[in-house]
Structure formats: C-alpha cells, structure tokens
Design a protein around this motif. Structure first.
Motif, PDB file in Angstrom:
ATOM      1  N   PRO A 152      46.789  74.258  26.404  1.00  0.00           N
ATOM      2  CA  PRO A 152      46.560  75.562  27.036  1.00  0.00           C
ATOM      3  C   PRO A 152      45.429  75.478  28.056  1.00  0.00           C
ATOM      4  CG  PRO A 152      45.571  75.510  24.838  1.00  0.00           C
ATOM      5  CD  PRO A 152      46.238  74.175  25.033  1.00  0.00           C
ATOM      6  N   VAL A 153      45.714  75.847  29.271  1.00  0.00           N
ATOM      7  CA  VAL A 153      44.709  75.813  30.343  1.00  0.00           C
ATOM      8  C   VAL A 153      44.994  76.928  31.342  1.00  0.00           C
ATOM      9  CG1 VAL A 153      43.958  73.382  30.458  1.00  0.00           C
ATOM     10  CG2 VAL A 153      46.137  74.040  31.459  1.00  0.00           C
ATOM     11  N   GLY A 154      44.036  77.179  32.212  1.00  0.00           N
ATOM     12  CA  GLY A 154      44.253  78.094  33.324  1.00  0.00           C
ATOM     13  C   GLY A 154      45.069  77.395  34.406  1.00  0.00           C
ATOM     14  N   GLU A 155      45.568  78.200  35.313  1.00  0.00           N
ATOM     15  CA  GLU A 155      46.437  77.742  36.413  1.00  0.00           C
ATOM     16  C   GLU A 155      45.821  76.571  37.205  1.00  0.00           C
ATOM     17  OE1 GLU A 155      49.341  79.712  37.493  1.00  0.00           O
ATOM     18  OE2 GLU A 155      49.625  78.000  38.853  1.00  0.00           O
ATOM     19  N   ASP A 156      44.490  76.576  37.351  1.00  0.00           N
ATOM     20  CA  ASP A 156      43.836  75.563  38.190  1.00  0.00           C
ATOM     21  C   ASP A 156      43.979  74.135  37.651  1.00  0.00           C
ATOM     22  OD1 ASP A 156      42.195  76.028  36.009  1.00  0.00           O
ATOM     23  OD2 ASP A 156      40.333  76.010  37.129  1.00  0.00           O
ATOM     24  N   GLN A 157      44.422  74.006  36.399  1.00  0.00           N
ATOM     25  CA  GLN A 157      44.531  72.661  35.808  1.00  0.00           C
ATOM     26  C   GLN A 157      45.943  72.097  35.855  1.00  0.00           C
ATOM     27  OE1 GLN A 157      41.894  70.825  34.864  1.00  0.00           O
ATOM     28  NE2 GLN A 157      40.750  72.533  35.717  1.00  0.00           N
ATOM     29  N   LYS A 158      46.859  72.845  36.474  1.00  0.00           N
ATOM     30  CA  LYS A 158      48.270  72.460  36.451  1.00  0.00           C
ATOM     31  C   LYS A 158      48.484  71.039  37.008  1.00  0.00           C
ATOM     32  CE  LYS A 158      52.646  74.499  37.552  1.00  0.00           C
ATOM     33  NZ  LYS A 158      53.348  74.726  38.796  1.00  0.00           N
ATOM     34  N   GLN A 159      47.852  70.758  38.119  1.00  0.00           N
ATOM     35  CA  GLN A 159      48.057  69.464  38.765  1.00  0.00           C
ATOM     36  C   GLN A 159      47.543  68.310  37.877  1.00  0.00           C
ATOM     37  OE1 GLN A 159      45.887  68.685  42.414  1.00  0.00           O
ATOM     38  NE2 GLN A 159      47.734  67.902  43.410  1.00  0.00           N
ATOM     39  N   HIS A 160      46.439  68.563  37.174  1.00  0.00           N
ATOM     40  CA  HIS A 160      45.908  67.523  36.289  1.00  0.00           C
ATOM     41  C   HIS A 160      46.855  67.257  35.118  1.00  0.00           C
ATOM     42  CE1 HIS A 160      41.619  68.600  37.821  1.00  0.00           C
ATOM     43  NE2 HIS A 160      42.231  67.756  38.615  1.00  0.00           N
ATOM     44  N   LEU A 161      47.542  68.301  34.671  1.00  0.00           N
ATOM     45  CA  LEU A 161      48.498  68.125  33.582  1.00  0.00           C
ATOM     46  C   LEU A 161      49.723  67.340  34.058  1.00  0.00           C
ATOM     47  CD1 LEU A 161      48.423  69.192  30.599  1.00  0.00           C
ATOM     48  CD2 LEU A 161      46.666  70.075  32.066  1.00  0.00           C
ATOM     49  N   GLU A 162      50.107  67.548  35.310  1.00  0.00           N
ATOM     50  CA  GLU A 162      51.222  66.768  35.859  1.00  0.00           C
ATOM     51  C   GLU A 162      50.829  65.300  35.949  1.00  0.00           C
ATOM     52  OE1 GLU A 162      52.045  68.934  39.459  1.00  0.00           O
ATOM     53  OE2 GLU A 162      52.906  70.584  38.285  1.00  0.00           O
ATOM     54  N   LEU A 163      49.588  65.051  36.354  1.00  0.00           N
ATOM     55  CA  LEU A 163      49.103  63.671  36.423  1.00  0.00           C
ATOM     56  C   LEU A 163      49.116  63.026  35.030  1.00  0.00           C
ATOM     57  CD1 LEU A 163      47.485  61.668  38.548  1.00  0.00           C
ATOM     58  CD2 LEU A 163      45.670  62.125  36.923  1.00  0.00           C
ATOM     59  N   THR A 164      48.733  63.803  34.018  1.00  0.00           N
ATOM     60  CA  THR A 164      48.735  63.292  32.638  1.00  0.00           C
ATOM     61  C   THR A 164      50.139  62.825  32.253  1.00  0.00           C
ATOM     62  OG1 THR A 164      46.939  64.794  32.061  1.00  0.00           O
ATOM     63  CG2 THR A 164      48.243  63.926  30.230  1.00  0.00           C
ATOM     64  N   ARG A 165      51.139  63.607  32.630  1.00  0.00           N
ATOM     65  CA  ARG A 165      52.518  63.213  32.327  1.00  0.00           C
ATOM     66  C   ARG A 165      52.913  61.966  33.110  1.00  0.00           C
ATOM     67  NH1 ARG A 165      55.739  67.799  30.414  1.00  0.00           N
ATOM     68  NH2 ARG A 165      57.518  67.014  31.610  1.00  0.00           N
ATOM     69  N   ASP A 166      52.458  61.869  34.360  1.00  0.00           N
ATOM     70  CA  ASP A 166      52.771  60.674  35.161  1.00  0.00           C
ATOM     71  C   ASP A 166      52.150  59.427  34.532  1.00  0.00           C
ATOM     72  OD1 ASP A 166      54.170  62.187  36.967  1.00  0.00           O
ATOM     73  OD2 ASP A 166      52.544  62.322  38.440  1.00  0.00           O
ATOM     74  N   ILE A 167      50.921  59.581  34.059  1.00  0.00           N
ATOM     75  CA  ILE A 167      50.242  58.438  33.426  1.00  0.00           C
ATOM     76  C   ILE A 167      50.981  58.036  32.150  1.00  0.00           C
ATOM     77  CG2 ILE A 167      48.136  57.759  32.182  1.00  0.00           C
ATOM     78  CD1 ILE A 167      46.518  59.271  34.316  1.00  0.00           C
ATOM     79  N   ALA A 168      51.338  59.025  31.334  1.00  0.00           N
ATOM     80  CA  ALA A 168      52.056  58.725  30.081  1.00  0.00           C
ATOM     81  C   ALA A 168      53.379  58.021  30.400  1.00  0.00           C
ATOM     82  CB  ALA A 168      52.305  60.009  29.286  1.00  0.00           C
ATOM     83  N   ALA A 169      54.080  58.523  31.413  1.00  0.00           N
ATOM     84  CA  ALA A 169      55.390  57.953  31.743  1.00  0.00           C
ATOM     85  C   ALA A 169      55.239  56.514  32.245  1.00  0.00           C
ATOM     86  CB  ALA A 169      56.090  58.816  32.796  1.00  0.00           C
ATOM     87  N   LYS A 170      54.241  56.280  33.091  1.00  0.00           N
ATOM     88  CA  LYS A 170      54.067  54.916  33.624  1.00  0.00           C
ATOM     89  C   LYS A 170      53.651  53.951  32.518  1.00  0.00           C
ATOM     90  CE  LYS A 170      51.761  52.200  37.226  1.00  0.00           C
ATOM     91  NZ  LYS A 170      52.763  51.120  37.175  1.00  0.00           N
ATOM     92  N   PHE A 171      52.760  54.407  31.649  1.00  0.00           N
ATOM     93  CA  PHE A 171      52.346  53.564  30.517  1.00  0.00           C
ATOM     94  C   PHE A 171      53.566  53.239  29.647  1.00  0.00           C
ATOM     95  CE2 PHE A 171      51.100  52.902  26.152  1.00  0.00           C
ATOM     96  CZ  PHE A 171      49.966  52.106  26.222  1.00  0.00           C
ATOM     97  N   ASN A 172      54.322  54.274  29.281  1.00  0.00           N
ATOM     98  CA  ASN A 172      55.499  54.069  28.422  1.00  0.00           C
ATOM     99  C   ASN A 172      56.481  53.106  29.070  1.00  0.00           C
ATOM    100  OD1 ASN A 172      54.563  55.806  26.445  1.00  0.00           O
ATOM    101  ND2 ASN A 172      55.673  57.586  27.246  1.00  0.00           N
ATOM    102  N   ASN A 173      56.599  53.211  30.381  1.00  0.00           N
ATOM    103  CA  ASN A 173      57.550  52.380  31.111  1.00  0.00           C
ATOM    104  C   ASN A 173      57.040  50.945  31.278  1.00  0.00           C
ATOM    105  OD1 ASN A 173      59.973  52.140  32.696  1.00  0.00           O
ATOM    106  ND2 ASN A 173      58.570  51.917  34.443  1.00  0.00           N
ATOM    107  N   ASP A 174      55.778  50.793  31.681  1.00  0.00           N
ATOM    108  CA  ASP A 174      55.215  49.452  31.880  1.00  0.00           C
ATOM    109  C   ASP A 174      55.279  48.625  30.589  1.00  0.00           C
ATOM    110  OD1 ASP A 174      54.580  50.117  34.453  1.00  0.00           O
ATOM    111  OD2 ASP A 174      52.399  50.249  34.146  1.00  0.00           O
ATOM    112  N   PHE A 175      55.042  49.304  29.475  1.00  0.00           N
ATOM    113  CA  PHE A 175      54.946  48.572  28.207  1.00  0.00           C
ATOM    114  C   PHE A 175      56.152  48.816  27.308  1.00  0.00           C
ATOM    115  CE2 PHE A 175      50.538  49.049  29.679  1.00  0.00           C
ATOM    116  CZ  PHE A 175      50.128  47.716  29.627  1.00  0.00           C
ATOM    117  N   ALA A 176      57.254  49.255  27.894  1.00  0.00           N
ATOM    118  CA  ALA A 176      58.406  49.691  27.086  1.00  0.00           C
ATOM    119  C   ALA A 176      58.832  48.636  26.061  1.00  0.00           C
ATOM    120  CB  ALA A 176      59.570  50.057  27.995  1.00  0.00           C
ATOM    121  N   ARG A 177      58.907  47.371  26.518  1.00  0.00           N
ATOM    122  CA  ARG A 177      59.399  46.352  25.595  1.00  0.00           C
ATOM    123  C   ARG A 177      58.450  46.147  24.430  1.00  0.00           C
ATOM    124  NH1 ARG A 177      60.891  41.068  28.289  1.00  0.00           N
ATOM    125  NH2 ARG A 177      59.655  40.033  26.676  1.00  0.00           N
ATOM    126  N   ARG A 178      57.196  46.062  24.792  1.00  0.00           N
ATOM    127  CA  ARG A 178      56.159  45.839  23.780  1.00  0.00           C
ATOM    128  C   ARG A 178      56.094  47.016  22.779  1.00  0.00           C
ATOM    129  NH1 ARG A 178      52.645  41.595  22.268  1.00  0.00           N
ATOM    130  NH2 ARG A 178      50.628  42.480  21.700  1.00  0.00           N
TER     131      ARG A 178
END
Ligand code: AMP
Ligand code: TRP
Length: 346
Positions: A147-173
């Motif tokens: 839960p955050v105010g509107e001003d944090q929306k972009q940071h939350l999108e970045l969090t998802r991008d980081i999670a997705a890249k991590f999950n993808n880079d290390f998928a096999r492991r």
C-alpha cells in the motif's frame, strides 16, 4: 483457510513531519489491512540518508514515525513494526539488485529527477539507486501487496521489473534448487481511494509534501486543533459552490482535493461527500471539513505525544520488530546467496 497470497509490506521515510497525505495515502490504509493480512511496516531510515540527515534529528524522526504508526492503530504484537537499518539484509539485497537493475531503468525514475533538481551531478549515488533498495525492502519478505500513495507507482513497477529479471536470469538455478518456476513474487501495489494523492492546500496542482516551505500547505499529524482549523480556513479554493456531481470537480483542483480529503478521512468516497455538500458554498463545507479533521486527527496527535514521552518503549518495540523481521530476512538471503552460487555455510 489462510490466504496464501497474504503478505503486506510498506515503508515510510523518517524525514520530518508526517502530514495528512502520508496519513490518508498510506498509514490509514496500513491500519485497515491488518484485519486481513500479515503486515510488515518499516521506518525506512536507510532511505532517509540518501540526503544528509542531522543524526539527532534522524533519531527523533524515526521515533515519531513509529509513534504515528502506533497511535494510528498499527499493532506491533500481531504485525511487524521496525526500522530498516536494524536488518542489514536490506542493504545486502539492495546491492544484488544494483546488479540486476539497468541504468536505463533508473534513469527513467521521475522522483529522482524531481528530488535531484537541476544539480544532478551533486546528488548522492544512493538517491539515484534508491528504488533498488525499495525493491529489496519489498522482496526480502516476498511481499504480495504494497500500500502506497500514487507517487510510488513507478517504483513499484521497477520492483516488478527487478523481480522478473532476477527470476528469468536465474530460472534454471531456481528450479534446480526446488524453488519452482520463480523465486520472487510479482508484488502488487495497492494504490487508490479518494486520497491516493493529497494535494497542497495552497496550490491544488502540487502534491502535499514534507519538503514544501509553507507550513500552510499541509496539515501535519502533530498540528493542534487551532492550527488545523486555520489551515483549512486558509486553504485555496475557487469562488463557485461545490458542484452537484463528481464530474463537476474536474478542472477544479482545489475543490477536488478538499472533497477527496473529506472522503478519505470519513472512509467514504467523493460521491458521498458531493451527495451531502453538493451546491453548498465553501463557507459551509470548510468548517465541516475542519471539524471532521480535528475529530479524527486530534486523538492521533495526542497519542503520539504520549508515546514520544517514553522513547525507550518505542525503541524496544522497534528492536522486537527487527528481531521478527530478521528471521524472515535471514532465510531469504541464505536462499538468494545459494541461487547466486556464493560459497559459504548453509
Ligand atoms: P514518504 O513520506 O515519502 O516516505 O511517504 C510515505 C507514504 O506516504 C508513501 O506511501 C507515499 O506514497 C505517501 N504519500 C506521501 N505524500 C502523499 C500525498 N501527498 N498524498 C498521498 N500519499 C502520499
Ligand atoms: N519510497 C517510499 C517513499 O518515499 C518509502 C519506501 C521505502 C517504501 N521502501 C518502501 C514504500 C517499500 C513501500 C515499500 O514514500
């Protein structure tokens, strides 16, 4: 049956007076989520120091944010309340995320541009990479909702991008180690309600903020009755009465803001406020808003004052909370180190 997707995390920076925007956009919603979720609420002191903080003031601000959490109704027995710097795994995961996130992603962060202003060369490296620390805060606990105010929306999108890249880079492991097809969840932001973006009382086109010079621009959680009444009386408006329907608030930033604030404080929506006050002049609406604000905020500031009179108790709550948070964080970092292939004791 317990809901499997249930963990909530959010953070507030200890950098000065908390205001009505922090309360309605974030803290009040933190309180409500306790009924249905496992919540972790963090005073993000490591974020605060991305710009210089006087040490004694920082200590006071960490305690004030904690007092605001507790006075608003956050329960540190059932949930977790702590300050970030006590759980060093935040910094460790943030380093690894510095190596996951791309320069281009961070270059797009609008909050950095706003906060660094014209003097970007002189901003701290921490201010630039701060969204990676925020992603670490959230993902260290594999949080499902933030839960955050509107001003944090972009940071939350970045969090998802980081999670997705991590999950993808290390998928096999990740799969070899038995964690399934992804390690970090796709965290969902909880942004919304009538007060996701509370605006400056003197200028309805800018958000209410701690850093605004004029104190008349915001209502602080510590303001007394007379101050709240005065600030609402002096709030900028236009000359028209309130419109007869919500659509009529369009292009009337100040009127829209005050109606949103009323709805946020009163747990209703703008429609309900317009149903009650549509067609009425501000000379009638403002005193009603002031009365409501005083009724709901005064008990919180009184409770904050009581809590702040005993700082050792606040510190003890933060230490207990940090112990609980650390238990989760240690486990995540042990797994993350294994995913990377670092050598060490399990
Ligand atoms: P900060 O004080 O920047 O750490 O913000 C703490 C929380 O308050 C974050 O979830 C912000 O999104 C929220 N917040 C800050 N300012 C406002 C505002 N003017 N309206 C609504 N939410 C806000
Ligand atoms: N960046 C947030 C703000 O300035 C504070 C924050 C830090 C946060 N870490 C977080 C919010 C994690 C939500 C989740 O308001």
């Amino acid at each position: 049956m317990t809901n499997l997707k249930n963990r909530v995390f959010s953070g507030v920076q200890p950098t000065g007076n908390l205001h009505l925007g922090n309360y309605l956009g974030a803290i009040k919603r933190f309180v409500a989520l306790q009924e249905s979720h496992d919540c972790i609420y963090c005073v993000v002191d490591m974020h605060a120091v991305t710009t210089y903080q006087d040490p004694a003031e920082l200590t006071g601000n960490i305690r004030s944010v904690t007092a605001a959490f507790l006075a608003s109704g956050i329960d540190p027995e059932k949930h977790i309340v702590f300050n970030q710097s006590q759980v060093t795994q935040h910094a460790e995961l943030a380093w690894l995320f510095n190596c996951v996130a791309r320069m281009g992603w961070l270059n797009r962060m609008t909050q950095f541009k706003e906060r660094a202003g014209k003097n970007r060369e002189n901003a701290s490296v921490g201010l630039f990479s701060y969204p990676n620390l925020m992603a670490a805060d959230i993902l260290l606990y594999k949080s499902d909702f933030v839960p955050v105010g509107e001003d944090q929306k972009q940071h939350l999108e970045l969090t998802r991008d980081i999670a997705a890249k991590f999950n993808n880079d290390f998928a096999r492991r990740i799969s070899e180690l038995g964690f399934g097809d992804s390690y970090f969840p796709m965290t969902e932001p909880l942004i919304g309600g009538p007060a996701a973006r509370v605006m400056n009382l003197r200028d309805g086109t800018r958000k209410m903020s701690k850093s605004e010079v004029s104190d008349l621009s915001r209502i602080n959680l510590t303001d007394d009755r007379d101050t709240i009444v005065k600030k609402i009386r002096k709030a900028k408006t236009d000359a028209e009465p309130l419109p007869g329907n919500v659509e009529g608030l369009e292009n009337r930033a100040e009127a829209d803001n005050l109606v949103g604030i009323y709805a946020g404080i009163n747990d209703t929506d703008k429609e309900a406020v317009i149903a009650e006050f549509g067609g009425k002049p501000f000379s009638e609406f403002k005193p009603a808003l002031a009365e409501l604000a005083v009724e709901k905020l005064a008990p919180i500031s009184a409770k904050m004052r009581d809590l702040l009179a005993e700082p050792e108790e606040i510190d003890a709550i933060l230490c207990d909370g940090a112990d609980k948070a650390r238990e989760i964080a240690v486990k995540t970092m042990r797994e993350v180190r294994e995913i990377y292939g670092f050598v060490g004791r399990k």
